[in-house]
Design a protein around this motif. Structure first.
Motif, PDB file in Angstrom:
ATOM      1  N   GLY A 209       0.827  -1.201   0.000  1.00 53.88           N
ATOM      2  CA  GLY A 209       0.000   0.000   0.000  1.00 53.88           C
ATOM      3  C   GLY A 209       0.857   1.245   0.000  1.00 53.88           C
ATOM      4  O   GLY A 209       2.053   1.215  -0.304  1.00 53.88           O
ATOM      5  N   TRP A 210       0.269   2.378   0.372  1.00 52.07           N
ATOM      6  CA  TRP A 210       1.011   3.639   0.379  1.00 52.07           C
ATOM      7  C   TRP A 210       0.846   4.407   1.676  1.00 52.07           C
ATOM      8  O   TRP A 210       1.474   5.449   1.869  1.00 52.07           O
ATOM      9  N   ILE A 211       0.024   3.900   2.602  1.00 54.26           N
ATOM     10  CA  ILE A 211      -0.205   4.587   3.858  1.00 54.26           C
ATOM     11  C   ILE A 211      -0.230   3.551   4.975  1.00 54.26           C
ATOM     12  O   ILE A 211      -0.802   2.464   4.820  1.00 54.26           O
ATOM     13  N   ALA A 212       0.457   3.862   6.076  1.00 48.51           N
ATOM     14  CA  ALA A 212       0.566   2.902   7.171  1.00 48.51           C
ATOM     15  C   ALA A 212      -0.793   2.662   7.821  1.00 48.51           C
ATOM     16  O   ALA A 212      -1.631   3.556   7.914  1.00 48.51           O
ATOM     17  N   GLY A 213      -0.984   1.428   8.286  1.00 52.06           N
ATOM     18  CA  GLY A 213      -2.208   1.075   8.981  1.00 52.06           C
ATOM     19  C   GLY A 213      -3.369   0.756   8.077  1.00 52.06           C
ATOM     20  O   GLY A 213      -4.491   0.542   8.551  1.00 52.06           O
ATOM     21  N   ARG A 214      -3.145   0.707   6.776  1.00 56.49           N
ATOM     22  CA  ARG A 214      -4.204   0.380   5.813  1.00 56.49           C
ATOM     23  C   ARG A 214      -3.680  -0.652   4.845  1.00 56.49           C
ATOM     24  O   ARG A 214      -2.480  -0.705   4.555  1.00 56.49           O
ATOM     25  N   ASP A 215      -4.611  -1.468   4.311  1.00 56.00           N
ATOM     26  CA  ASP A 215      -4.168  -2.434   3.322  1.00 56.00           C
ATOM     27  C   ASP A 215      -4.123  -1.777   1.947  1.00 56.00           C
ATOM     28  O   ASP A 215      -4.376  -0.586   1.790  1.00 56.00           O
ATOM     29  N   ALA A 216      -3.776  -2.577   0.949  1.00 58.81           N
ATOM     30  CA  ALA A 216      -3.569  -2.028  -0.389  1.00 58.81           C
ATOM     31  C   ALA A 216      -4.849  -1.487  -1.004  1.00 58.81           C
ATOM     32  O   ALA A 216      -4.800  -0.742  -1.979  1.00 58.81           O
ATOM     33  N   GLY A 217      -5.981  -1.834  -0.437  1.00 58.11           N
ATOM     34  CA  GLY A 217      -7.252  -1.367  -0.985  1.00 58.11           C
ATOM     35  C   GLY A 217      -7.698  -0.020  -0.450  1.00 58.11           C
ATOM     36  O   GLY A 217      -8.829   0.396  -0.693  1.00 58.11           O
ATOM     37  N   TYR A 218      -6.825   0.698   0.276  1.00 60.59           N
ATOM     38  CA  TYR A 218      -7.234   1.987   0.842  1.00 60.59           C
ATOM     39  C   TYR A 218      -6.629   3.121   0.010  1.00 60.59           C
ATOM     40  O   TYR A 218      -5.456   3.076  -0.323  1.00 60.59           O
ATOM     41  N   PRO A 219      -7.368   4.178  -0.328  1.00 65.92           N
ATOM     42  CA  PRO A 219      -8.786   4.324  -0.014  1.00 65.92           C
ATOM     43  C   PRO A 219      -9.635   3.377  -0.858  1.00 65.92           C
ATOM     44  O   PRO A 219      -9.199   2.962  -1.920  1.00 65.92           O
ATOM     45  N   PRO A 220     -10.824   3.020  -0.378  1.00 65.57           N
ATOM     46  CA  PRO A 220     -11.647   2.063  -1.122  1.00 65.57           C
ATOM     47  C   PRO A 220     -12.031   2.611  -2.485  1.00 65.57           C
ATOM     48  O   PRO A 220     -12.178   3.828  -2.665  1.00 65.57           O
ATOM     49  N   ALA A 221     -12.171   1.690  -3.434  1.00 73.54           N
ATOM     50  CA  ALA A 221     -12.528   2.126  -4.790  1.00 73.54           C
ATOM     51  C   ALA A 221     -13.893   2.799  -4.803  1.00 73.54           C
ATOM     52  O   ALA A 221     -14.149   3.684  -5.624  1.00 73.54           O
ATOM     53  N   LEU A 222     -14.761   2.379  -3.899  1.00 74.60           N
ATOM     54  CA  LEU A 222     -16.102   2.944  -3.833  1.00 74.60           C
ATOM     55  C   LEU A 222     -16.082   4.170  -2.934  1.00 74.60           C
ATOM     56  O   LEU A 222     -15.811   4.078  -1.754  1.00 74.60           O
ATOM     57  N   ARG A 223     -16.338   5.335  -3.503  1.00 78.01           N
ATOM     58  CA  ARG A 223     -16.285   6.571  -2.742  1.00 78.01           C
ATOM     59  C   ARG A 223     -17.641   6.885  -2.120  1.00 78.01           C
ATOM     60  O   ARG A 223     -18.681   6.670  -2.724  1.00 78.01           O
ATOM     61  N   GLY A 224     -17.613   7.423  -0.913  1.00 78.35           N
ATOM     62  CA  GLY A 224     -18.835   7.878  -0.269  1.00 78.35           C
ATOM     63  C   GLY A 224     -19.404   6.866   0.703  1.00 78.35           C
ATOM     64  O   GLY A 224     -18.914   5.744   0.841  1.00 78.35           O
ATOM     65  N   TRP A 225     -20.448   7.273   1.397  1.00 79.40           N
ATOM     66  CA  TRP A 225     -21.163   6.406   2.320  1.00 79.40           C
ATOM     67  C   TRP A 225     -22.641   6.755   2.233  1.00 79.40           C
ATOM     68  O   TRP A 225     -23.013   7.626   1.459  1.00 79.40           O
ATOM     69  N   ALA A 226     -23.478   6.073   3.008  1.00 81.99           N
ATOM     70  CA  ALA A 226     -24.930   6.150   2.814  1.00 81.99           C
ATOM     71  C   ALA A 226     -25.242   5.854   1.349  1.00 81.99           C
ATOM     72  O   ALA A 226     -25.885   6.628   0.640  1.00 81.99           O
ATOM     73  N   LEU A 227     -24.757   4.706   0.908  1.00 82.69           N
ATOM     74  CA  LEU A 227     -24.895   4.312  -0.493  1.00 82.69           C
ATOM     75  C   LEU A 227     -26.342   3.940  -0.799  1.00 82.69           C
ATOM     76  O   LEU A 227     -27.108   3.575   0.092  1.00 82.69           O
ATOM     77  N   PRO A 228     -26.744   4.012  -2.057  1.00 77.27           N
ATOM     78  CA  PRO A 228     -28.121   3.675  -2.410  1.00 77.27           C
ATOM     79  C   PRO A 228     -28.411   2.201  -2.175  1.00 77.27           C
ATOM     80  O   PRO A 228     -27.512   1.367  -2.044  1.00 77.27           O
ATOM     81  N   ALA A 229     -29.697   1.870  -2.151  1.00 77.55           N
ATOM     82  CA  ALA A 229     -30.129   0.525  -1.800  1.00 77.55           C
ATOM     83  C   ALA A 229     -29.542  -0.534  -2.723  1.00 77.55           C
ATOM     84  O   ALA A 229     -29.204  -1.636  -2.275  1.00 77.55           O
ATOM     85  N   ASP A 230     -29.393  -0.213  -4.018  1.00 79.67           N
ATOM     86  CA  ASP A 230     -28.922  -1.245  -4.941  1.00 79.67           C
ATOM     87  C   ASP A 230     -27.467  -1.628  -4.691  1.00 79.67           C
ATOM     88  O   ASP A 230     -26.992  -2.647  -5.177  1.00 79.67           O
ATOM     89  N   ALA A 231     -26.734  -0.811  -3.913  1.00 81.90           N
ATOM     90  CA  ALA A 231     -25.361  -1.175  -3.575  1.00 81.90           C
ATOM     91  C   ALA A 231     -25.310  -2.374  -2.640  1.00 81.90           C
ATOM     92  O   ALA A 231     -24.268  -3.012  -2.505  1.00 81.90           O
ATOM     93  N   TYR A 232     -26.437  -2.673  -1.997  1.00 79.06           N
ATOM     94  CA  TYR A 232     -26.491  -3.767  -1.040  1.00 79.06           C
ATOM     95  C   TYR A 232     -27.383  -4.903  -1.511  1.00 79.06           C
ATOM     96  O   TYR A 232     -27.707  -5.798  -0.732  1.00 79.06           O
ATOM     97  N   ALA A 233     -27.763  -4.887  -2.772  1.00 78.02           N
ATOM     98  CA  ALA A 233     -28.591  -5.956  -3.314  1.00 78.02           C
ATOM     99  C   ALA A 233     -27.766  -7.233  -3.434  1.00 78.02           C
ATOM    100  O   ALA A 233     -26.606  -7.204  -3.834  1.00 78.02           O
TER     101      ALA A 233
END
Length: 421
Positions: A209-233
């Protein structure tokens, strides 16, 4: 005041020339018992057993001469340097570091550690360190007496992890043991030790990765939170909605009266953070539980419906977060859960809210479809010792092709803030 204070880190290897020179000139030496037994400590130097660093710092501040403080590993990494540099002591500190015990532990395990969380465990706040171990796939725990591998394992309970326990690093009694967490509680471990805790859904990928304390997937590819309902289908299973842990029949996915905007407001009031344990009661689609986990909090998601539990596990794996899913009926199922910091009640009304209030979390949020239900929940919070807020939220989704209303959701959002411990 001491003319000079030198803090020397020791990792079991021979002292550097700079460290030997400072130690040889010392008129006061402070350290743990195994430090004060080092042959390089001058025979005529005053010796101070390092229990309370703050008390030792006061003693050093009154000393006239050259003082040396011996500490394990890198004394600037969760070590004595911070206390010694406190303004009230007025000490000028020079540091001669050694390899930190965390770095040594990962070296003994043959593992990288730039993607690891590092926490200090004390008996007074051990649960916060345990919550980090619940929420993250690789954690190094700097333990202390009464907050060691056995206590970590006991508080993790059914959450399965692998422990790499490194005892007395740098000494002749050094030992590295790999054991599952359910076995760690059955053994007495020597202090000092470092525990590397590994495992869970979001296991490290092995990519850098590039920042300590995070894995290679940080920041997550999916930006934002309170995602729409279809994100959890999750297919047909998710389309059928969910039932809540209390069994009152309310849909706890994104059902009637519940919207993405409501979830955003709930999460904003909960404020989940690293070291917290969140209960999500009536997890339904898993949306709120997963998003709380994405903030770094440990999460226990509860639902009576096996399908809802499966959905929550699926979306947690999809988004690479760790959480514990418990199938059961609230409030009965809550009795055996560890103490929460914040709670989201997705259904079950006042009886479940009252049961949660009995456990004294800092915050409780819930929602209701009718004013009568909202008032009942509000009373349960107030009687439980919480300051109550209620907001009527209305979210209207628009079809932007014609700018017409597509869907409307209305709900009472209630939040309780604990007013006393």
């Amino acid at each position: 005041m001491a003319d000079r204070v030198t803090v020397i880190g020791w990792d079991g290897s021979p002292l550097t020339a700079a460290a030997r020179s400072a130690l040889g000139a010392a008129t006061l030496v402070a350290g743990a018992a195994h430090h004060l037994d080092l042959p390089e400590v001058p025979a005529d130097a005053e010796r101070v057993r390092l229990g309370s660093v703050d008390l030792a710092a006061r003693r050093i501040a009154r000393h006239r001469g050259s003082a040396v403080v011996l500490a394990d590993g890198d004394p600037g990494f969760f070590g004595v340097v911070r206390t010694l540099r406190a303004p009230e002591h007025g000490l000028e500190v020079e540091v001669v570091p050694a390899v930190s015990s965390v770095a040594t532990a990962f070296a003994r395990a043959g593992m990288p550690w730039d993607d690891a969380q590092v926490v200090v465990a004390h008996s007074r706040d051990l649960r916060r360190a345990v919550n980090v171990c619940r929420a993250h796939p690789k954690v190094a725990v700097l333990t202390s007496p009464g907050a060691g591998p056995a206590e970590l394992a006991l508080l993790l309970g059914p959450v399965h992890r692998t422990f790499v326990i490194c005892e007395e690093l740098g000494t002749e009694r050094e030992q590295v043991t790999v054991v599952t967490s359910d076995r760690a509680a059955d053994h007495s471990w020597r202090d000092p030790n470092v525990v590397i805790v590994i495992g869970g859904l979001g296991a490290p990928t092995g990519r850098g990765g590039w920042i300590a304390g995070r894995d290679a997937g940080y920041p997550p590819a999916l930006r934002g939170w309170a995602l729409p309902a279809d994100a959890y289908a999750t297919g047909a299973d998710a389309a059928g909605g969910g039932t809540d842990a209390s069994g009152d029949g309310l849909g706890l996915g994104l059902g009637e009266g519940e919207s993405t905007e409501l979830r955003a407001a709930q999460l904003a009031r909960l404020g989940p953070r690293v070291g917290d344990l969140v209960w999500d009661i009536g997890c339904g689609s898993g949306a709120a539980a997963v998003e709380a986990a994405r903030f770094g909090a440990a999460v226990i998601a509860v639902d009576r419906d096996p399908a809802a539990c499966r959905r929550t596990t699926t979306v947690a794996r999809r988004y690479g977060v760790q959480l514990q899913v418990v199938q059961g009926l609230a409030p009965q199922v809550l009795e055996d859960l560890p103490e929460p910091d914040v709670v989201r009640v997705g259904g079950g009304g006042a009886p479940v809210v009252a049961a949660c209030a009995d456990r004294r979390p800092e915050r409780i949020v819930a929602h209701a479809a009718t004013r009568d239900d909202a008032e009942a929940i509000g009373r349960a919070l107030a009687e439980g010792g919480y300051a109550v807020e209620c907001t009527l939220l209305q979210a209207v989704e628009l079809d932007t092709s014609a700018w017409t209303e597509r869907e409307r959701a209305v709900a009472f959002l209630l939040s309780g803030r604990r007013t006393h411990p």
